[in-house]
Design an enzyme around this catalytic site. Structure first.
Site: not given
Length: 294
Positions: A88-90
């Site tokens: 969930l950090c691109g």
């Protein structure tokens, strides 16, 4: 067209997701401030230490005897790939993995084909990515971010240094995301071993003669391992700040996207509701007319 109940359920689901992404953005922002302070404070020290080592190594006779400076034909390679433990950090983790694969293609293709490349993964996502690709992965240090400090990173650095000194590796490279700001992270590949001496520039700097106290041997012997450990620690701190910046940006975009989706769903809901009301009115009017004509 979806029923009113289905649209209401989707609206409730998106609302819940938006609250989660907003909370994750706030948590990432708080962690980013601390991580940014850490790397901002360490970076000047690490750069100066590295510059000092390169300059002193170029002129010190003792440095040439260091096991960490011995260049030999590169047959076995260790890549230290710094990623995160969570997603969930691109594209943060994907970019680091791609950077390592690009380095292998451009610099160590022969070693990769012969299976002489080992991955030291700092971060679970990197370990998982390279295990899926069939690389030999050292997962001893994947939990480094759970208790991030110089002591935990030093253990990983010493393992790489001992492996190079013993001849298990002929080259050690670090791949990580360098922190620029919350929205920009740059993938870097740095050679850790063997040490590359940086000769002084031509002119006045080239004429500097160093006086060593207590002695050249003691200073260089102490300076080289300390610089190498600090180099890896800086890379890990850079990656840690980059991770939180990337997650904050990703969650901010996710929150905005959820808001846009909510607008569309509410519009669909209102249209569906209006259509249902219109249908009910038409049915009532039709029934009344049927009764009147009966």
């Amino acid at each position: 067209m979806a029923s009113l109940k289905e649209v209401r359920n989707r609206i409730a689901s998106v609302n819940s997701t938006q609250q989660i992404t907003k909370a994750m953005k706030m948590v990432a922002a708080a962690k980013l401030r601390r991580a940014q302070d850490n790397i901002t404070q360490l970076r000047p020290y690490a750069q100066k230490l590295s510059q000092m080592l390169g300059t002193v190594s170029a002129g010190a006779e003792t440095a040439s005897d260091s096991p960490y400076k011995q260049a030999r034909p590169v047959e076995r390679v260790l890549l230290i790939v710094v990623t995160s433990d969570r997603g969930l950090c691109g594209a943060f983790n994907t970019n680091a993995v791609k950077g390592a694969l690009t380095l292998l293609d451009q610099k160590y293709a022969a070693q990769a084909r012969s299976g002489n490349v080992e991955i030291m993964a700092i971060g679970k996502k990197g370990a998982e990515a390279f295990q899926r690709r069939g690389f030999r992965v050292n997962t001893t240090h994947v939990n480094t971010f759970g208790s991030l400090n110089f002591g935990t990173v030093k253990i990983a650095a010493e393992e790489a240094m001992d492996g190079f000194a013993a001849g298990r590796y002929d080259a050690v490279e670090i791949i990580y995301n360098e922190f620029k700001n919350a929205a920009v992270q740059i993938v870097r590949a740095e050679q850790m071993l063997p040490i590359v001496a940086t000769p002084p520039a031509a002119g006045a700097a080239a004429a500097i003669n160093y006086t060593f106290e207590p002695s050249e041997e003691e200073i260089v012997t102490e300076l080289i391992p300390k610089t190498l450990k600090t180099q890896l620690y800086k890379a890990v701190l850079d990656s840690n700040a980059s991770e939180h910046g990337a997650r904050m940006t990703a969650m901010d975009k996710a929150t905005d996207n959820a808001g846009e989706l909510l607008k569309e769903l509410k519009l669909v809901y209102n249209r569906t509701r209006q259509a249902a009301i219109t249908t009910e009115i038409l049915e009532i009017v039709g029934g009344a007319e049927a009764l009147a004509n009966a």
